[in-house]
Design a protein around this motif. Sequence first.
Motif, short mmCIF file in Angstrom:
data_model
loop_
_atom_site.label_atom_id
_atom_site.label_comp_id
_atom_site.label_asym_id
_atom_site.label_seq_id
_atom_site.Cartn_x
_atom_site.Cartn_y
_atom_site.Cartn_z
N ASP A 9 0.82 -1.21 0.00
CA ASP A 9 0.00 0.00 0.00
C ASP A 9 0.86 1.26 0.00
OD1 ASP A 9 -2.47 -1.39 0.02
OD2 ASP A 9 -2.24 -1.76 2.16
N GLN A 10 1.97 1.22 0.72
CA GLN A 10 2.89 2.35 0.71
C GLN A 10 3.54 2.50 -0.66
OE1 GLN A 10 3.33 4.64 3.13
NE2 GLN A 10 1.70 3.59 4.26
N LEU A 11 3.86 1.37 -1.27
CA LEU A 11 4.45 1.40 -2.62
C LEU A 11 3.46 1.99 -3.62
CD1 LEU A 11 6.84 0.72 -4.42
CD2 LEU A 11 5.91 -1.59 -4.69
N SER A 12 2.19 1.66 -3.42
CA SER A 12 1.15 2.24 -4.27
C SER A 12 1.14 3.76 -4.16
CB SER A 12 -0.21 1.67 -3.87
OG SER A 12 -1.25 2.27 -4.61
N ASP A 13 1.32 4.28 -2.95
CA ASP A 13 1.38 5.73 -2.76
C ASP A 13 2.61 6.32 -3.44
OD1 ASP A 13 -0.96 5.68 -1.30
OD2 ASP A 13 0.05 5.62 0.65
N VAL A 14 3.74 5.62 -3.31
CA VAL A 14 4.98 6.11 -3.91
C VAL A 14 4.83 6.23 -5.43
CG1 VAL A 14 7.37 5.47 -4.41
CG2 VAL A 14 6.49 5.27 -2.08
N LEU A 15 4.19 5.22 -6.03
CA LEU A 15 4.04 5.20 -7.48
C LEU A 15 2.83 5.98 -7.97
CD1 LEU A 15 4.90 1.44 -8.17
CD2 LEU A 15 6.37 3.44 -8.48
N SER A 16 2.02 6.46 -7.00
CA SER A 16 0.79 7.22 -7.33
C SER A 16 -0.15 6.41 -8.22
CB SER A 16 1.16 8.55 -8.01
OG SER A 16 1.95 9.35 -7.16
N ASP A 17 -0.19 5.11 -7.97
CA ASP A 17 -1.10 4.21 -8.69
C ASP A 17 -1.99 3.52 -7.66
OD1 ASP A 17 -0.28 4.63 -11.32
OD2 ASP A 17 1.39 3.23 -11.12
N ASP A 18 -3.29 3.65 -7.82
CA ASP A 18 -4.22 3.08 -6.85
C ASP A 18 -4.51 1.61 -7.09
OD1 ASP A 18 -4.47 5.54 -5.58
OD2 ASP A 18 -6.13 6.17 -6.86
N ILE A 19 -4.29 1.15 -8.30
CA ILE A 19 -4.64 -0.22 -8.65
C ILE A 19 -3.36 -1.05 -8.81
CG2 ILE A 19 -5.78 -1.71 -10.34
CD1 ILE A 19 -7.53 0.66 -11.11
N TYR A 20 -3.27 -2.12 -8.03
CA TYR A 20 -2.13 -2.99 -8.17
C TYR A 20 -2.55 -4.44 -7.91
CZ TYR A 20 -1.74 -3.04 -3.03
OH TYR A 20 -1.98 -3.19 -1.69
N PHE A 21 -1.82 -5.34 -8.54
CA PHE A 21 -2.07 -6.77 -8.41
C PHE A 21 -0.86 -7.44 -7.76
CE2 PHE A 21 -4.11 -5.49 -12.51
CZ PHE A 21 -5.41 -5.49 -12.05
N GLN A 22 -1.12 -8.56 -7.09
CA GLN A 22 -0.04 -9.33 -6.50
C GLN A 22 -0.09 -10.78 -6.99
OE1 GLN A 22 -0.67 -7.57 -2.18
NE2 GLN A 22 1.43 -8.30 -2.38
N GLU A 23 0.95 -11.50 -6.63
CA GLU A 23 1.04 -12.91 -7.02
C GLU A 23 -0.14 -13.68 -6.44
OE1 GLU A 23 4.35 -16.47 -6.51
OE2 GLU A 23 4.96 -14.36 -6.37
N HIS A 24 -0.65 -14.64 -7.19
CA HIS A 24 -1.79 -15.41 -6.72
C HIS A 24 -1.39 -16.41 -5.65
CE1 HIS A 24 -0.88 -19.28 -8.82
NE2 HIS A 24 -0.26 -18.49 -9.68
N ASP A 25 -2.27 -16.61 -4.68
CA ASP A 25 -2.09 -17.60 -3.63
C ASP A 25 -0.71 -17.48 -2.96
OD1 ASP A 25 -2.93 -19.67 -2.00
OD2 ASP A 25 -2.17 -21.24 -3.35
N ALA A 26 -0.33 -16.25 -2.65
CA ALA A 26 1.02 -16.01 -2.14
C ALA A 26 1.03 -15.48 -0.70
CB ALA A 26 1.74 -15.01 -3.05
#
Length: 223
Positions: free
Chosen positions: A155-172
């Motif tokens: 979530d902090q990385l999302s703020d740094v990149l100014s991108d609200d939408i992000y995906f992560q690895e599945h089942d991780a």
Amino acid sequence: MPFAILQPVLIPDLHDIATMKAADKVIIQNTETWSRKGRTHRALIRTPEGTDYLNVPVVSADKKKEIRYVRINHDEDWIEPILRSLKFNYSNSVYYDFYEPEIASLFWGGRDFDCLINFSAHIKNRLFEFLEIRDEIKAEFILSSEMPSYDPDPDQLSDVLSDDIYFQEHDARHYQRQGENKSTLPFTHPQYRQHFDGFEPYCCLLDLLFQYGPESFRVIDQV
């Protein structure tokens, strides 16, 4: 555009491809601590009983280090067992004989790599060439170690990149820190003809390559 947060994997699967295709940037977390539960050192394949993993051994002293510093344990005999497993489980696949020399050469080439992450990057690049999907993935790949502003909190990385939408690895959830605000990738795993009865999702790209070869795009286009 959305971005993705992925850890290095030995061999990607179709969900990984879908995530890469959906993202503008892909942050590769090579600065996270290695986990035996992750996929940096293993890849899921189809077997008569269901699924199993190909495994690349890592140096025991490196298991608490960041992923980028983890080395392959070349003191163990690991290449021949992987190739035997592929032959046992895929020799009846349509395109196994066609691709087997290339895949065998790819794994034997693992002897020339010290760090696991460099070997897995090499495998990914070669498989993307075999499957002709390099041009379909437009995302910029960025190593977390090369980001001065990288934050391990998604979530902090999302703020740094100014991108609200992000995906992560599945089942991780057992090895990758999960963000509270992560988005769910709209993904339905395509079912395709495997060489054993039934269908097992999330097998690595070798499963698709050995069965569909140059026709693999018909499945990849569905993700």
